[in-house]
Motif scaffolding. Structure first.
Motif, short mmCIF file in Angstrom:
data_model
loop_
_atom_site.label_atom_id
_atom_site.label_comp_id
_atom_site.label_asym_id
_atom_site.label_seq_id
_atom_site.Cartn_x
_atom_site.Cartn_y
_atom_site.Cartn_z
N UNK A 197 74.62 61.33 41.27
CA UNK A 197 74.36 62.06 42.51
C UNK A 197 74.81 63.50 42.33
N UNK A 198 73.87 64.40 42.48
CA UNK A 198 74.18 65.82 42.33
C UNK A 198 74.78 66.38 43.61
N UNK A 199 74.12 66.07 44.72
CA UNK A 199 74.59 66.59 46.00
C UNK A 199 73.91 65.82 47.12
N UNK A 200 74.61 65.67 48.23
CA UNK A 200 74.05 65.03 49.42
C UNK A 200 73.87 66.11 50.49
N UNK A 207 69.06 72.07 51.00
CA UNK A 207 68.51 71.88 49.66
C UNK A 207 67.55 73.01 49.32
N UNK A 208 66.64 73.31 50.23
CA UNK A 208 65.67 74.38 49.98
C UNK A 208 66.38 75.72 49.81
N UNK A 209 67.45 75.93 50.55
CA UNK A 209 68.21 77.17 50.41
C UNK A 209 68.87 77.25 49.03
N UNK A 210 69.40 76.12 48.55
CA UNK A 210 69.97 76.08 47.20
C UNK A 210 68.92 76.45 46.16
N UNK A 243 66.28 64.09 57.75
CA UNK A 243 66.86 62.93 57.09
C UNK A 243 67.82 63.39 56.00
N UNK A 244 68.85 62.58 55.76
CA UNK A 244 69.77 62.87 54.68
C UNK A 244 69.04 62.77 53.34
N UNK A 245 69.25 63.74 52.47
CA UNK A 245 68.64 63.73 51.14
C UNK A 245 69.75 63.64 50.11
N UNK A 246 69.69 62.60 49.29
CA UNK A 246 70.65 62.42 48.21
C UNK A 246 69.96 62.80 46.91
N UNK A 247 70.28 63.96 46.39
CA UNK A 247 69.64 64.43 45.16
C UNK A 247 70.37 63.84 43.96
#
Length: 258
Positions: A197-200, A207-210, A243-247
């Motif tokens: 897991x990289x980031x939640x 995520x898009x901002x990252x 929704x929560x995104x678990x990358x």
């Protein structure tokens, strides 16, 4: 275009995460971490995994990186950790004492290394007898898996096939890594796969901002601004709302013993 690891803009790029517990558990399965008192983290970046080793109980951690700018970020990131020391150096010539470390970690490093034999020779030199060498990187197969709500990286290659050739050119296959370890004196070599897991993210917006900032993903520096916008717009349409995104990223970890 590529990332300039020496640019001031890169200084804090690799400090904005913590190692996930999925990584911690795999490391504990691979090495007797409670018996490790001195560890070396080569290619330490922002010190994320130097911190993780310390948090798992390693008494003395040394981080090495070839970028003084990134080391400045690592020192800031780990300023509360009095048992972590950072040194400027590279994987082929660390300048460190021989036979001195119980554990050596090289995470997300070897795809930047053209002289893998020299890299592993230096690893063998600095490790104590029976010391553990952990290499974590992506094989070409790891990189080119289908994009999903978890495997965000997969979309990069689906949208921009030009990146595939670059990944194939800079990534080592597992057999070559293991053969090179053996050629340099390492034994009890094994390979494991990890979906780390990289980031939640609470939703897709952070995520898009990252991605807009190209945070911690050097491959995105191969895209120009227009291409990056195409990627972000595509992901904005593809990913679920609110929704929560678990990358997660798929990695290969090789363990070897001196």
């Amino acid at each position: 275009m590529g990332i300039d690891f020496h640019s001031k803009k890169s200084g804090m790029s690799y400090t904005n995460r913590i190692a996930d517990n999925s990584w911690n558990e795999v490391i504990k399965d691979l090495v007797p971490i409670k018996n490790i008192s001195k560890a070396l983290d080569i290619g330490c970046g922002g010190g994320i995994y130097s911190k993780a080793l310390s948090d798992m109980g390693v008494e003395d951690v040394t981080g090495v990186d070839f970028s003084e700018t990134i080391l400045e970020g690592a020192m800031e990131n780990c300023k509360e950790y009095k048992n972590i020391l950072f040194k400027h150096g590279n994987a082929l010539e660390t300048g460190l004492d021989s036979n001195n470390y119980h554990l050596l970690l090289e995470r997300a490093l070897i795809h930047h290394i053209k002289e893998l034999h020299s890299c592993f020779q230096e690893a063998f030199r600095v490790l104590k007898e029976n010391g553990y060498f952990l290499i974590q990187d992506r094989t070409p197969e790891d990189c080119l898996l289908e994009g999903t709500d978890n495997n965000i990286r997969g979309y990069f290659f689906e949208l921009f096939p030009k990146l595939i050739e670059q990944e194939n050119n800079r990534r080592y296959n597992s057999q070559f890594v293991m053969e090179t370890l053996k050629d340099n004196g390492f034994r009890e070599i094994e390979e494991v796969k990890l979906w780390e897991t990289r980031k939640v993210y609470d939703n897709k917006e952070p995520l898009l901002n990252d991605l807009r900032q190209r945070t911690g993903r050097s491959i995105l520096h191969e895209l120009d601004d227009d291409e990056l916008n195409v990627l972000i717009n595509n992901l904005d349409q593809s990913l679920p709302n609110n929704e929560i995104i678990t990358e997660k990223d798929r990695w290969t970890i090789w363990k070897a013993i001196k």
